[in-house]
Design an enzyme around this catalytic site. Structure first.
Site, short mmCIF file in Angstrom:
data_model
loop_
_atom_site.label_atom_id
_atom_site.label_comp_id
_atom_site.label_asym_id
_atom_site.label_seq_id
_atom_site.Cartn_x
_atom_site.Cartn_y
_atom_site.Cartn_z
N GLU A 134 -57.20 19.93 34.69
CA GLU A 134 -58.29 20.70 35.31
C GLU A 134 -57.80 22.08 35.75
O GLU A 134 -58.53 23.06 35.65
CB GLU A 134 -58.89 19.93 36.49
CG GLU A 134 -59.46 18.55 36.14
CD GLU A 134 -60.51 18.56 35.04
OE1 GLU A 134 -61.11 19.61 34.78
OE2 GLU A 134 -60.71 17.50 34.41
N CYS A 149 -51.04 17.22 23.60
CA CYS A 149 -51.15 18.33 24.55
C CYS A 149 -51.97 17.90 25.76
O CYS A 149 -52.96 17.18 25.64
CB CYS A 149 -51.83 19.52 23.88
SG CYS A 149 -52.19 20.89 24.99
ZN LIG Z 1 -61.10 19.15 30.21
ZN LIG Z 2 -52.71 22.47 23.50
#
Ligand SMILES: [Zn+2]
Ligand SMILES: [Zn+2]
Length: 189
Positions: A134, A149
């Site tokens: 976030e 990722c």
């Molecule tokens: Zn997100």
């Molecule tokens: Zn990424």
């Protein structure tokens, strides 16, 4: 109150243990190399409770928190309540792209699908992943297609547990560039 540049405020909300805030702050400074500060706790945001859904509206909480003055450039609020945004059954966290305040909730991170309880260390790690993801949105990072990722979208715990706690090379580059400036626009889960 002067806003501290690049300082990330971590705010425990309601029943969230302060230790979760401390563990998350440690992950933010450890992985993103940004200074953090634990801010005074806030009360459970009962104003955002939706009586039909028996959940809390993440958009209303963000709107309210973004109007508060925390004294930090970016703020991550750690909650222990069930968050939703319209069209989704629930979200682990929520943030506006380029916004000031992100939400991450441990509510759904501390119970496995079979009803068992994960080890506390796993709950802290999950909370840190949601918080850092976030925070990435606050620094204008969008979702990444690379499932190795941190900015890859995680809709359930299985996906979240498979997601690493670091950005891919591309997102890491973008994050470093985005530290330079910020503005705001749309919502991202
Ligand atoms: Zn997100
Ligand atoms: Zn990424």
């Amino acid at each position: 109150m002067a806003t501290k540049k690049f300082m990330i405020g971590v705010v425990p909300v309601g029943d969230t243990p302060v230790f979760v805030a401390k563990a998350t702050a440690a992950h933010i400074s450890g992985y993103l190399n940004l200074p953090t500060e634990i801010l005074p706790a806030l009360d459970t945001p009962s104003f955002a409770y939706d009586e039909k859904r028996l959940q809390y509206n993440a958009g209303i909480i963000i709107k309210t928190y973004e109007a508060l003055e925390f004294g930090c450039e970016k703020v991550v609020a750690l909650l222990d309540i069930d968050l939703f945004i319209p069209l989704f059954t629930h979200v682990f966290g929520e943030a506006k792209l380029g916004g000031k305040c992100a939400l991450a909730s441990i509510f759904r991170l501390k119970m496995e699908r079979d009803g068992s309880c994960p080890a506390p260390s796993l709950v802290y790690e999950r909370a840190a992943k949601v918080a850092l993801h976030e925070l990435g949105h606050l620094f204008k990072l969008r979702h990444c297609e690379d499932n190795r990722c941190l900015m890859h979208f995680s809709g359930d715990l299985e996906q979240l547990d498979r997601t690493p706690i670091y950005f891919c090379r591309y997102c890491n580059r973008f994050f470093k560039d985005a530290l330079v400036d910020n503005s705001d626009s749309s919502f991202n889960s």
